[in-house]
Design a protein around this motif. Structure first.
Motif, short mmCIF file in Angstrom:
data_model
loop_
_atom_site.label_atom_id
_atom_site.label_comp_id
_atom_site.label_asym_id
_atom_site.label_seq_id
_atom_site.Cartn_x
_atom_site.Cartn_y
_atom_site.Cartn_z
N LEU A 60 6.37 1.94 0.90
CA LEU A 60 6.12 0.96 -0.16
C LEU A 60 4.86 1.31 -0.94
CD1 LEU A 60 7.04 -2.25 1.85
CD2 LEU A 60 8.28 -1.37 -0.14
N ALA A 61 3.82 1.74 -0.24
CA ALA A 61 2.58 2.13 -0.92
C ALA A 61 2.83 3.33 -1.82
CB ALA A 61 1.50 2.46 0.11
N GLU A 62 3.65 4.27 -1.37
CA GLU A 62 3.99 5.43 -2.20
C GLU A 62 4.79 5.00 -3.43
OE1 GLU A 62 3.28 8.52 -2.32
OE2 GLU A 62 2.48 9.11 -0.36
N ILE A 63 5.69 4.03 -3.25
CA ILE A 63 6.45 3.51 -4.40
C ILE A 63 5.49 2.92 -5.43
CG2 ILE A 63 8.00 1.64 -5.12
CD1 ILE A 63 9.63 2.19 -2.58
N TYR A 64 4.56 2.09 -4.97
CA TYR A 64 3.57 1.51 -5.88
C TYR A 64 2.76 2.60 -6.57
CZ TYR A 64 4.25 -3.08 -3.55
OH TYR A 64 4.75 -4.25 -3.05
N ALA A 65 2.24 3.54 -5.78
CA ALA A 65 1.35 4.57 -6.32
C ALA A 65 2.06 5.46 -7.33
CB ALA A 65 0.78 5.40 -5.17
N GLN A 66 3.25 5.91 -6.99
CA GLN A 66 3.97 6.82 -7.88
C GLN A 66 4.42 6.12 -9.16
OE1 GLN A 66 7.00 9.27 -5.95
NE2 GLN A 66 5.90 9.11 -3.99
N ALA A 67 4.85 4.86 -9.04
CA ALA A 67 5.27 4.11 -10.23
C ALA A 67 4.09 3.88 -11.17
CB ALA A 67 5.90 2.79 -9.83
#
Length: 311
Positions: A60-67
């Motif tokens: 989820l943190a990667e989803i936030y960061a990449q978006a």
């Protein structure tokens, strides 16, 4: 444990260490290449994204960061920090700015007397309970709760389908879960209060990780705390016990962020993610990460963003 506790635990810990290293978990996650450590806030134009120390939170943190990065926001990642008791202080001192959270347990962290259980009631109470410098953005439909889980064999042998059914047997059972579960309001204290269930012993393991799964499979614990979207539940044919008295409140996924970093661009990006994130695809993300190829959280997140037009 029945035979070789030390050998099995050592092997599991070694595997866990390798997994965390592969996810970028080596060293101090509150340190960065810039030399910043806990207590040192990031530059005003940078959003520092953190995560807890389990794979779903990292995805989820990667989803936030990449978006956010795709929208032109400068992002820094400090993942695999640890439990809520470790990363909330980091949010409050500015060491990190943003982290994926779960509405019910976050409410109980800030208001131990909270008794709301329904999604909207929990969300409303949470907004009022947060410190002035923190804010939550839109909650998603995706939900991942703590759950009391047993093996199929145990469920059949004890004839249990719910925590209420288990309560008369608790005094004979060893329970396993993350260390913080022993003191959290909806952990061991909540189970005792809500169901009059006092386990024979609490065994400190990990947060829905390989130690807990192995201990449950091996019979070293007879009941355990796992997350409801954990792919190991289906893989091992574990039984999630019903929670008829709602010891575990609604746990919708949402972003917790320092108010100063919640710009319009950040809010619109994260709120768009919330519209697309469901319990079903959250479970699928966990299953993908646990699959034979063992892709990194970064890769799993990238695939999901691409599939949902957010890359």
């Amino acid at each position: 444990m029945r035979t070789s506790l030390i050998a099995r635990t050592s092997a599991a810990l070694a595997g866990l260490a390798l997994a965390l290293t592969a996810c970028g978990g080596g060293g101090d996650p509150l340190s960065s290449g810039s030399g910043q450590t806990s207590g040192a806030a990031a530059p005003n134009d940078t959003v520092v994204v953190g995560s807890a120390n389990f794979v779903e939170s990292q995805i989820l943190a990667e989803i936030y960061a990449q978006a956010l990065s795709a929208k032109g926001v400068t992002v820094e990642k400090r993942l695999n920090i640890g439990s809520r008791e470790a990363y909330i202080p980091a949010l409050q001192d500015g060491s990190i700015d943003l982290i994926p959270e779960y509405s019910g347990v976050l409410l109980q962290y800030f208001d131990k007397a909270a008794d709301e259980t329904a999604p909207d009631a929990v969300f409303t109470a949470l907004q009022e309970a947060l410190p002035d410098n923190l804010v939550v953005l839109d909650k998603s439909a995706a939900e991942d709760k703590d759950a009391i889980v047993v093996t199929r064999e145990t469920a059949t042998q004890l004839n249990v389908k719910s925590i209420a059914d288990l309560a008369p047997q608790c005094a004979n059972l060893v329970f396993g879960g993350p260390p913080e579960f022993q003191t959290r309001p909806d952990g061991i204290p909540g189970i005792q209060k809500t169901y009059n269930c006092s386990f024979k012993e609490f065994r400190s393991l990990d947060a829905g990780g390989p130690l807990t799964v192995a201990a449950l499979k091996n019979g070293d614990v007879q009941a355990a705390d796992l997350f409801t979207t954990d792919a190991s539940i289906e893989t091992n044919d574990f039984v999630v016990l019903d929670d008829p008295n709602n010891n575990f409140a609604a746990q919708n996924i949402l972003p917790l962020i320092n108010k100063a970093k919640a710009s319009d661009a950040v809010k619109s990006t994260l709120n768009e993610i919330a519209t697309k994130l469901t319990t079903q695809n959250l479970t699928a993300l966990n299953a993908e990460a646990a699959g034979e190829a063992k892709p990194s959280p970064e890769t799993v997140a990238k695939n999901w963003l691409s599939q949902n037009g957010l890359a």
